[in-house]
Design a protein around this motif. Structure first.
Motif, PDB file in Angstrom:
ATOM      1  N   LYS A  87       9.818   5.619   0.260  1.00 45.91           N
ATOM      2  CA  LYS A  87       9.048   5.440   1.489  1.00 45.91           C
ATOM      3  C   LYS A  87       9.371   6.465   2.571  1.00 45.91           C
ATOM      4  O   LYS A  87       8.506   6.820   3.379  1.00 45.91           O
ATOM      5  CB  LYS A  87       9.275   4.036   2.052  1.00 45.91           C
TER       6      LYS A  87
ATOM      7  N   THR B 282       1.434   2.252   9.268  1.00 52.68           N
ATOM      8  CA  THR B 282       2.182   1.927   8.052  1.00 52.68           C
ATOM      9  C   THR B 282       3.417   2.807   7.880  1.00 52.68           C
ATOM     10  O   THR B 282       4.048   2.789   6.822  1.00 52.68           O
ATOM     11  CB  THR B 282       1.273   2.100   6.817  1.00 52.68           C
TER      12      THR B 282
ATOM     13  N   GLN C 254       7.280   1.881   6.139  1.00 50.98           N
ATOM     14  CA  GLN C 254       7.231   0.570   5.501  1.00 50.98           C
ATOM     15  C   GLN C 254       7.297   0.736   3.987  1.00 50.98           C
ATOM     16  O   GLN C 254       6.867   1.754   3.446  1.00 50.98           O
ATOM     17  CB  GLN C 254       5.934  -0.162   5.867  1.00 50.98           C
TER      18      GLN C 254
ATOM     19  N   SER D 287       4.978  -3.875   1.541  1.00 50.90           N
ATOM     20  CA  SER D 287       4.812  -4.380   2.902  1.00 50.90           C
ATOM     21  C   SER D 287       3.575  -3.787   3.566  1.00 50.90           C
ATOM     22  O   SER D 287       2.824  -4.486   4.253  1.00 50.90           O
ATOM     23  CB  SER D 287       6.053  -4.052   3.731  1.00 50.90           C
ATOM     24  N   ALA D 288       3.343  -2.498   3.361  1.00 54.50           N
ATOM     25  CA  ALA D 288       2.176  -1.854   3.959  1.00 54.50           C
ATOM     26  C   ALA D 288       0.880  -2.441   3.437  1.00 54.50           C
ATOM     27  O   ALA D 288      -0.128  -2.497   4.145  1.00 54.50           O
ATOM     28  CB  ALA D 288       2.217  -0.353   3.683  1.00 54.50           C
TER      29      ALA D 288
ATOM     30  N   ASN E 191       3.523  -3.835  11.632  1.00 52.99           N
ATOM     31  CA  ASN E 191       4.453  -3.450  12.697  1.00 52.99           C
ATOM     32  C   ASN E 191       3.869  -3.676  14.074  1.00 52.99           C
ATOM     33  O   ASN E 191       4.346  -3.118  15.055  1.00 52.99           O
ATOM     34  CB  ASN E 191       4.841  -1.970  12.546  1.00 52.99           C
TER      35      ASN E 191
END
Length: 465
Positions: free
Chosen positions: A136, A434, A437, A441-442, A462
């Motif tokens: 990431k 994003t 992340q 999660s994104a 977020n």
């Protein structure tokens, strides 16, 4: 804090090899879709193409790209990324070689359609595979790199076109179109020996295969417990069907990705496909070589502008980058619309400024579609977003020569500014943040896909709206 098996892994030698191999697809895409911009001048005279046929020959690759991405995105989600990874390249190579024997307009259109379909297939294949392997911390910059390589391919296409035109004249257009086969063979060799996406394997329940692939890439013995953690992280509430993309939050995201991509693509493809023609309308000498040289300069602007974008996407975030690129890009086109008869230096300055700004945000066209959807439907989402973007881009590209002839250069430039500003409005309401992340999660949604209407403005993971 738990370390994620892939999102927090180091960049290995295999990752770097995969980056080069996956970049070969966008390079070919940029090359094959741009070389026609130089070749059409010779083809038009040789095949006696009228304005409508000329426009269709320039835009038909985008029509093929629409069908290729729409069809092969779901196929890639179903049978895997690696299987499709080289098949599309073979089609590109064979169709490019066949261009040597074109002697009618319909043959040119048919082969450009096939090439476009192969290009469209590669978008979800290569970008999904690379996204699902990259950690990431560098995912945004590396996926954004694919857009830069696309631009490099376009620049190389114009360099090759310029060289062939200068030495052999416009009559060398068949060799220009066929030259993509050489690069296609090189990319095909680079893609040999690729690993399947471990995220796709665990989504299909093939945990032992995923363990073997990840162990080989990371250079250590990965346990089944670690793979089970990855599988839990990749677990999606839906069964991974294409129809999930047609409702609720996933639909909103697909429409967002397709529309903002379209707003970047229409003016960009207009410049790549008809750049020399547009420059000749704006006062360049009309000898062919000078317009092509001007196009090379503009294409270099597209490449240079993407480089700071790759840094900003990680330091400033996705949302500020896309908003700034659309807003200031629109401002750069307005002077060209207001003063279409400006001196050549004025035209080049503002066109070059537009290319720098446009390309900085354009790196997001591969990032957002791959980050906003889970593994089970990621390639399908990329394919559908690509298809949406290409509907508008194909229509826009087809209408460029018509607009230049009927509305004039100034109005055409103002239309381009309006399209770019539309991208700003769409992104203002729908762009999520994003950055930094995990991929899972994104891709999370704030509600189940069936719960939300398409127009609902959501808050990202977020807190970005």
């Amino acid at each position: 804090m738990t370390t994620h098996l892939i999102d927090d892994s180091p960049l290995t030698r295999y990752h770097k090899k995969l980056i080069v191999a996956c970049s070969g697809g966008p390079f070919l895409d940029g090359y094959l879709l741009s070389i026609v911009g130089v070749a059409l001048a010779g083809a038009s005279a040789d095949l006696d193409l009228d304005a409508s046929t000329l426009g269709f020959a320039g835009a038909v690759s985008l029509v093929g790209l629409f069908f290729g991405s729409l069809i092969f995105g779901p196929v890639t989600d179903r049978i895997g990324r690696r299987v499709m990874y080289t098949a599309d390249l073979l089609v590109m190579i064979l169709a490019s070689v066949a261009c040597l024997w074109i002697d009618t307009g319909w043959q040119l259109i048919a082969l450009r359609f096939v090439i476009g379909a192969a290009v469209g297939a590669d978008y979800p294949i290569a970008t999904s595979l690379l996204t699902e392997w990259i950690p990431k911390k560098s995912r945004g910059a590396i996926i954004g790199l694919l857009s830069v390589v696309w631009l490099v391919g376009a620049v190389v296409a114009y360099l090759v076109g310029f060289a062939l035109t200068s030495v052999y004249g416009p009559e060398s257009w068949r060799w220009m179109l066929a030259s993509g086969a050489v690069f296609g063979v090189i990319v095909l060799l680079l893609r040999m020996g690729a690993h399947e996406s471990p995220r796709w394997l665990v989504a299909k329940g093939r945990l032992e295969e995923a363990r073997e692939h990840v162990s080989d890439v990371l250079g250590r013995n990965v346990t089944l417990e670690e793979i089970a953690t990855l599988a839990a992280d990749e677990d999606s509430p839906g069964p991974g069907r294409f129809t999930e993309l047609l409702r609720g939050d996933y639909l909103r995201r697909v429409v967002f990705c397709g529309l903002f991509w379209m707003c970047f693509a229409i003016p960009q493809f207009a410049l790549f496909t008809y750049g020399p023609i547009i420059l000749s309308h704006m006062g360049f000498s009309g000898d062919g070589a000078s317009e092509t040289l001007g196009q090379i300069i503009l294409n270099l602007g597209f490449v240079l502008g993407a480089l700071p974008g790759m840094r900003w996407v990680e330091t400033r975030g996705r949302r500020p980058l896309i908003l700034g690129s659309f807003f200031f890009g629109a401002l750069a086109l307005v002077p060209l619309g207001v003063w279409p008869g400006a001196p050549s230096w004025f035209v080049m300055v503002f066109f070059f400024l537009f290319t720098l700004i446009n390309s900085a945000g354009n790196i997001l066209v591969f990032i957002y579609p791959n980050e906003l959807f889970p593994t089970q439907i990621r390639a399908s989402a990329v394919g559908l977003a690509t298809a949406i973007s290409r509907v508008g881009a194909a229509v826009g590209t087809f209408l460029v020569p018509v607009s230049l002839d009927t509305l004039g250069t100034g109005t055409t430039m103002l239309i381009g500014a309006a399209i770019t500003l539309l991208g700003f409005v769409i992104s203002f309401f729908w762009a999520e943040e994003t950055r930094n992340q995990s991929l899972a999660s994104a891709a999370q949604t704030t509600a189940t896909p069936a719960d939300l209407p398409i127009g609902t403005t959501l808050t990202g993971p977020n807190g970005a709206s």
